[in-house]
Design a protein around this motif. Structure first.
Motif, PDB file in Angstrom:
ATOM      1  N   THR A  82       0.832  -1.204   0.000  1.00  0.00           N
ATOM      2  CA  THR A  82       0.000   0.000   0.000  1.00  0.00           C
ATOM      3  C   THR A  82       0.864   1.251   0.000  1.00  0.00           C
ATOM      4  O   THR A  82       0.602   2.206  -0.738  1.00  0.00           O
ATOM      5  N   LEU A  83       1.930   1.250   0.802  1.00  0.00           N
ATOM      6  CA  LEU A  83       2.835   2.394   0.822  1.00  0.00           C
ATOM      7  C   LEU A  83       3.498   2.583  -0.546  1.00  0.00           C
ATOM      8  O   LEU A  83       3.661   3.710  -1.013  1.00  0.00           O
ATOM      9  N   ALA A  84       3.863   1.484  -1.198  1.00  0.00           N
ATOM     10  CA  ALA A  84       4.453   1.567  -2.541  1.00  0.00           C
ATOM     11  C   ALA A  84       3.446   2.163  -3.534  1.00  0.00           C
ATOM     12  O   ALA A  84       3.810   3.000  -4.372  1.00  0.00           O
ATOM     13  N   LEU A  85       2.192   1.750  -3.425  1.00  0.00           N
ATOM     14  CA  LEU A  85       1.146   2.309  -4.288  1.00  0.00           C
ATOM     15  C   LEU A  85       0.960   3.796  -4.004  1.00  0.00           C
ATOM     16  O   LEU A  85       0.904   4.613  -4.930  1.00  0.00           O
ATOM     17  N   PHE A  86       0.858   4.153  -2.724  1.00  0.00           N
ATOM     18  CA  PHE A  86       0.691   5.551  -2.354  1.00  0.00           C
ATOM     19  C   PHE A  86       1.846   6.391  -2.898  1.00  0.00           C
ATOM     20  O   PHE A  86       1.647   7.489  -3.391  1.00  0.00           O
ATOM     21  N   LYS A  87       3.067   5.857  -2.802  1.00  0.00           N
ATOM     22  CA  LYS A  87       4.241   6.581  -3.297  1.00  0.00           C
ATOM     23  C   LYS A  87       4.173   6.750  -4.812  1.00  0.00           C
ATOM     24  O   LYS A  87       4.456   7.819  -5.342  1.00  0.00           O
ATOM     25  N   SER A  88       3.767   5.698  -5.510  1.00  0.00           N
ATOM     26  CA  SER A  88       3.697   5.761  -6.979  1.00  0.00           C
ATOM     27  C   SER A  88       2.666   6.775  -7.455  1.00  0.00           C
ATOM     28  O   SER A  88       2.761   7.280  -8.572  1.00  0.00           O
ATOM     29  N   ARG A  89       1.683   7.080  -6.625  1.00  0.00           N
ATOM     30  CA  ARG A  89       0.630   8.047  -6.987  1.00  0.00           C
ATOM     31  C   ARG A  89       0.852   9.400  -6.310  1.00  0.00           C
ATOM     32  O   ARG A  89      -0.055  10.233  -6.280  1.00  0.00           O
ATOM     33  N   ASP A  90       2.043   9.605  -5.729  1.00  0.00           N
ATOM     34  CA  ASP A  90       2.399  10.870  -5.063  1.00  0.00           C
ATOM     35  C   ASP A  90       1.428  11.239  -3.951  1.00  0.00           C
ATOM     36  O   ASP A  90       1.150  12.417  -3.714  1.00  0.00           O
ATOM     37  N   LEU A  91       0.926  10.229  -3.242  1.00  0.00           N
ATOM     38  CA  LEU A  91       0.020  10.461  -2.118  1.00  0.00           C
ATOM     39  C   LEU A  91       0.792  10.576  -0.802  1.00  0.00           C
ATOM     40  O   LEU A  91       0.263  11.078   0.181  1.00  0.00           O
ATOM     41  N   ILE A  92       2.036  10.118  -0.788  1.00  0.00           N
ATOM     42  CA  ILE A  92       2.855  10.216   0.421  1.00  0.00           C
ATOM     43  C   ILE A  92       4.237  10.762   0.084  1.00  0.00           C
ATOM     44  O   ILE A  92       4.686  10.673  -1.052  1.00  0.00           O
ATOM     45  N   HIS A  93       4.859  11.314   1.110  1.00  0.00           N
ATOM     46  CA  HIS A  93       6.262  11.686   1.036  1.00  0.00           C
ATOM     47  C   HIS A  93       7.050  10.609   1.762  1.00  0.00           C
ATOM     48  O   HIS A  93       6.618  10.102   2.798  1.00  0.00           O
ATOM     49  N   VAL A  94       8.193  10.258   1.234  1.00  0.00           N
ATOM     50  CA  VAL A  94       9.093   9.292   1.856  1.00  0.00           C
ATOM     51  C   VAL A  94      10.254  10.085   2.435  1.00  0.00           C
ATOM     52  O   VAL A  94      10.913  10.834   1.716  1.00  0.00           O
ATOM     53  N   ILE A  95      10.474   9.928   3.723  1.00  0.00           N
ATOM     54  CA  ILE A  95      11.474  10.724   4.426  1.00  0.00           C
ATOM     55  C   ILE A  95      12.566   9.825   4.965  1.00  0.00           C
ATOM     56  O   ILE A  95      12.289   8.897   5.727  1.00  0.00           O
ATOM     57  N   GLN A  96      13.763  10.101   4.575  1.00  0.00           N
ATOM     58  CA  GLN A  96      14.927   9.405   5.122  1.00  0.00           C
ATOM     59  C   GLN A  96      15.566  10.378   6.094  1.00  0.00           C
ATOM     60  O   GLN A  96      16.239  11.322   5.688  1.00  0.00           O
ATOM     61  N   ASP A  97      15.328  10.143   7.399  1.00  0.00           N
ATOM     62  CA  ASP A  97      15.722  11.119   8.411  1.00  0.00           C
ATOM     63  C   ASP A  97      17.046  10.803   9.103  1.00  0.00           C
ATOM     64  O   ASP A  97      17.404  11.444  10.079  1.00  0.00           O
ATOM     65  N   GLY A  98      17.760   9.820   8.607  1.00  0.00           N
ATOM     66  CA  GLY A  98      19.027   9.466   9.217  1.00  0.00           C
ATOM     67  C   GLY A  98      18.917   8.362  10.249  1.00  0.00           C
ATOM     68  O   GLY A  98      19.923   7.857  10.738  1.00  0.00           O
ATOM     69  N   SER A  99      17.704   7.957  10.578  1.00  0.00           N
ATOM     70  CA  SER A  99      17.514   6.827  11.489  1.00  0.00           C
ATOM     71  C   SER A  99      17.560   5.544  10.665  1.00  0.00           C
ATOM     72  O   SER A  99      17.772   5.572   9.463  1.00  0.00           O
ATOM     73  N   ASP A 100      17.335   4.433  11.298  1.00  0.00           N
ATOM     74  CA  ASP A 100      17.350   3.153  10.591  1.00  0.00           C
ATOM     75  C   ASP A 100      16.068   2.910   9.795  1.00  0.00           C
ATOM     76  O   ASP A 100      15.991   1.956   9.041  1.00  0.00           O
ATOM     77  N   SER A 101      15.061   3.743   9.983  1.00  0.00           N
ATOM     78  CA  SER A 101      13.771   3.535   9.328  1.00  0.00           C
ATOM     79  C   SER A 101      13.438   4.669   8.377  1.00  0.00           C
ATOM     80  O   SER A 101      13.727   5.829   8.662  1.00  0.00           O
ATOM     81  N   VAL A 102      12.813   4.323   7.282  1.00  0.00           N
ATOM     82  CA  VAL A 102      12.235   5.312   6.393  1.00  0.00           C
ATOM     83  C   VAL A 102      10.901   5.695   6.997  1.00  0.00           C
ATOM     84  O   VAL A 102      10.199   4.856   7.566  1.00  0.00           O
ATOM     85  N   ARG A 103      10.535   6.941   6.888  1.00  0.00           N
ATOM     86  CA  ARG A 103       9.259   7.404   7.440  1.00  0.00           C
ATOM     87  C   ARG A 103       8.372   7.911   6.306  1.00  0.00           C
ATOM     88  O   ARG A 103       8.861   8.337   5.262  1.00  0.00           O
ATOM     89  N   TYR A 104       7.076   7.872   6.555  1.00  0.00           N
ATOM     90  CA  TYR A 104       6.094   8.233   5.543  1.00  0.00           C
ATOM     91  C   TYR A 104       5.106   9.234   6.127  1.00  0.00           C
ATOM     92  O   TYR A 104       4.721   9.134   7.276  1.00  0.00           O
ATOM     93  N   GLU A 105       4.694  10.181   5.280  1.00  0.00           N
ATOM     94  CA  GLU A 105       3.635  11.100   5.676  1.00  0.00           C
ATOM     95  C   GLU A 105       2.773  11.397   4.461  1.00  0.00           C
ATOM     96  O   GLU A 105       3.235  11.312   3.318  1.00  0.00           O
ATOM     97  N   LEU A 106       1.520  11.723   4.714  1.00  0.00           N
ATOM     98  CA  LEU A 106       0.611  12.040   3.625  1.00  0.00           C
ATOM     99  C   LEU A 106       1.051  13.314   2.923  1.00  0.00           C
ATOM    100  O   LEU A 106       1.484  14.270   3.565  1.00  0.00           O
ATOM    101  N   CYS A 107       0.937  13.306   1.632  1.00  0.00           N
ATOM    102  CA  CYS A 107       1.192  14.490   0.818  1.00  0.00           C
ATOM    103  C   CYS A 107      -0.144  15.187   0.628  1.00  0.00           C
ATOM    104  O   CYS A 107      -1.056  14.603   0.045  1.00  0.00           O
ATOM    105  N   LEU A 108      -0.255  16.373   1.147  1.00  0.00           N
ATOM    106  CA  LEU A 108      -1.519  17.093   1.060  1.00  0.00           C
ATOM    107  C   LEU A 108      -1.546  18.092  -0.083  1.00  0.00           C
ATOM    108  O   LEU A 108      -2.373  18.990  -0.117  1.00  0.00           O
TER     109      LEU A 108
END
Length: 140
Positions: free
Chosen positions: A52-78
């Protein structure tokens, strides 16, 4: 805009799992990792969340944030456009090195950079690392 309307505006069919995932993301006060989304939605399989996150990303519905931690973070693109080239929702993020939380600094837009001829940007990731106010008050 309601969660189902966000999905439809991005051309995504609003299935129950997708609605649950977008609700979890929209109710969060900070960008979430996939593990954090999974913790909020114990009944949704991790592979469903990942797809679902991959789909959301492909449709520009979310931002993918690499914040320097071990995890990628996601937020809705408004952004109203759901087009990465026209995204008006890009902003700076702040990652706390003590508590690990990533904050949206929506009042600080990402600076526009003029790239040299021949370069094309696909994404911009502007993260400030430091200590958040809560952790600073705790004496860190």
């Amino acid at each position: 805009m309601k969660n189902e309307e966000l999905l439809q505006a991005a051309g995504i069919k609003p299935t129950p799992a997708r609605i649950m995932i977008i609700k979890a993301m929209s109710s969060a006060d900070h960008p979430l990792s996939m593990a954090e989304i999974g913790d909020r939605l114990e009944t949704v399989d991790k592979s469903v969340i990942s797809r679902t996150l991959a789909l959301f990303k492909s449709r520009d519905l979310i931002h993918v944030i690499q914040d320097g931690s071990d995890s990628v973070r996601y937020e809705l693109c408004l952004s109203c456009s759901h087009d990465a080239a026209l995204d008006d929702d890009l902003h700076v993020h702040f990652h706390c090195e003590v508590c690990g939380k990533t904050f949206c600094l929506k009042d600080i837009p990402i600076p526009v950079l003029a790239l040299p001829s021949g370069f094309r940007a696909h994404s911009v990731n502007y993260v400030i690392n430091g200590i958040c106010p809560d952790c600073s008050a705790g004496g860190f």
